[in-house]
Design a protein around this motif. Sequence first.
Motif, PDB file in Angstrom:
ATOM      1  N   GLU A  31     -12.150  -2.542   9.328  1.00  0.00           N
ATOM      2  CA  GLU A  31     -11.551  -1.239   8.999  1.00  0.00           C
ATOM      3  C   GLU A  31     -10.041  -1.259   9.227  1.00  0.00           C
ATOM      4  N   VAL A  32      -9.618  -1.861  10.340  1.00  0.00           N
ATOM      5  CA  VAL A  32      -8.181  -1.951  10.616  1.00  0.00           C
ATOM      6  C   VAL A  32      -7.500  -2.856   9.589  1.00  0.00           C
ATOM      7  N   ALA A  33      -8.173  -3.936   9.184  1.00  0.00           N
ATOM      8  CA  ALA A  33      -7.584  -4.844   8.197  1.00  0.00           C
ATOM      9  C   ALA A  33      -7.384  -4.142   6.857  1.00  0.00           C
ATOM     10  N   VAL A  34      -8.364  -3.362   6.429  1.00  0.00           N
ATOM     11  CA  VAL A  34      -8.212  -2.602   5.180  1.00  0.00           C
ATOM     12  C   VAL A  34      -7.081  -1.592   5.317  1.00  0.00           C
ATOM     13  N   PHE A  35      -6.981  -0.969   6.486  1.00  0.00           N
ATOM     14  CA  PHE A  35      -5.913   0.000   6.736  1.00  0.00           C
ATOM     15  C   PHE A  35      -4.537  -0.662   6.624  1.00  0.00           C
ATOM     16  N   ILE A  36      -4.381  -1.836   7.247  1.00  0.00           N
ATOM     17  CA  ILE A  36      -3.090  -2.544   7.203  1.00  0.00           C
ATOM     18  C   ILE A  36      -2.812  -3.059   5.792  1.00  0.00           C
ATOM     19  N   ASP A  37      -3.842  -3.529   5.115  1.00  0.00           N
ATOM     20  CA  ASP A  37      -3.652  -4.098   3.782  1.00  0.00           C
ATOM     21  C   ASP A  37      -3.120  -3.063   2.800  1.00  0.00           C
ATOM     22  N   HIS A  38      -3.440  -1.789   3.020  1.00  0.00           N
ATOM     23  CA  HIS A  38      -2.998  -0.741   2.104  1.00  0.00           C
ATOM     24  C   HIS A  38      -1.675  -0.103   2.535  1.00  0.00           C
ATOM     25  N   LEU A  39      -1.105  -0.549   3.654  1.00  0.00           N
ATOM     26  CA  LEU A  39       0.209  -0.041   4.050  1.00  0.00           C
ATOM     27  C   LEU A  39       1.286  -0.611   3.140  1.00  0.00           C
ATOM     28  N   ASP A  40       2.349   0.142   2.970  1.00  0.00           N
ATOM     29  CA  ASP A  40       3.473  -0.326   2.158  1.00  0.00           C
ATOM     30  C   ASP A  40       4.188  -1.466   2.877  1.00  0.00           C
ATOM     31  N   ASP A  41       4.802  -2.330   2.094  1.00  0.00           N
ATOM     32  CA  ASP A  41       5.613  -3.397   2.674  1.00  0.00           C
ATOM     33  C   ASP A  41       6.769  -2.778   3.453  1.00  0.00           C
ATOM     34  N   GLY A  42       7.021  -3.308   4.632  1.00  0.00           N
ATOM     35  CA  GLY A  42       8.063  -2.763   5.486  1.00  0.00           C
ATOM     36  C   GLY A  42       7.570  -1.744   6.480  1.00  0.00           C
ATOM     37  N   HIS A  43       6.275  -1.391   6.430  1.00  0.00           N
ATOM     38  CA  HIS A  43       5.734  -0.421   7.369  1.00  0.00           C
ATOM     39  C   HIS A  43       5.717  -1.002   8.774  1.00  0.00           C
TER      40      HIS A  43
END
Length: 331
Positions: A31-43
């Motif tokens: 769940e955390v990996a999916v959350f990070i994967d969908h963050l914008d670059d530079g977040h």
Amino acid sequence: MANPGYGKRPAGDEDPHADPDFAHLSPREAEVAVFIDHLDDGHAMGCKVLAAQHPRYGQQAMRTSLNRLAAAGHLRWVREHITVEDNTMRWVTRTYWSRTRRPEAWWKEFARERNGRIVPADHRPGLARTDEPELPEPEADAQPGSGSGSGSEAGTSYLTLAGIRDADPRMSLSESDCRSLASLAGEWLSRGATPQDITRAVTESLPASVNNPGGLARNRLENKMPPKKAKIRQKAAPRRARVTRAVICCMSCDADELTTTIEGGMCPDCRAEYEAAVAAEEAGELDAGYVPDTFLADPDAHAVYEWVDVPRRAAEVRAAGGLRPRTERAL
């Protein structure tokens, strides 16, 4: 967003999105990996920032998940030494994310390939790749009063003044008048005025007879001069910087390869601590200690809390300590 140049950066060369991307992870880490994967670059990638935005997990859970994602091959910290064009140098720690699971050898080669890469000195998110075109050199602006542009402007000024007699015969400027007034007319044009504006300013509201057209034209051109245009500040071209060294850092203590061995994104000490915590959690032996009800995500809605009269309790404490009671102040 993190400060420019920091935060999440894609490692690149990833497989397309698919359902089994994080199937090898536990439910929380997936769940955390999916959350990070969908963050914008530079977040920002700090555990505090991620926990503040994630609806379910707090800082400690997010920190543990980041370590597990690093151990699984999805996340690395890489410290890069860069040299800017002005010969200034600095160390920058960057967070690289890969949706595709990467082995330890791949990450080490990835860090080695950072050497010699050209990056913008303002540290915008994302490293420049070797196939990206170089930034173009800024074109030099034409200096005022030089080249063909100034000659064309001078010719326009002279022709505008010479044509004023056609608009109003009372303003018949001689050739010497046109030459002497050409600099004033050129200043009008440089400030955004048109030849029609110059003609209108010289010929409107004229008296019945004009004895000195050249003097009147000079007076009006000087007194009715339009304001200077605001200068538009040109943004300086971004300076270039070169990565001269890159080393992998520990995700927990920030130690790097120069001082210890980094395996799975962690140093030996942090890995031992991490493995002990994982084993204790899997065995159900991880005791977080006493947690007040108000700190729980969903405290008992029907709990009855004792109401305390704070002033009375304070008076009792003062009396027990042998202190004089405080007198109430009149408002």
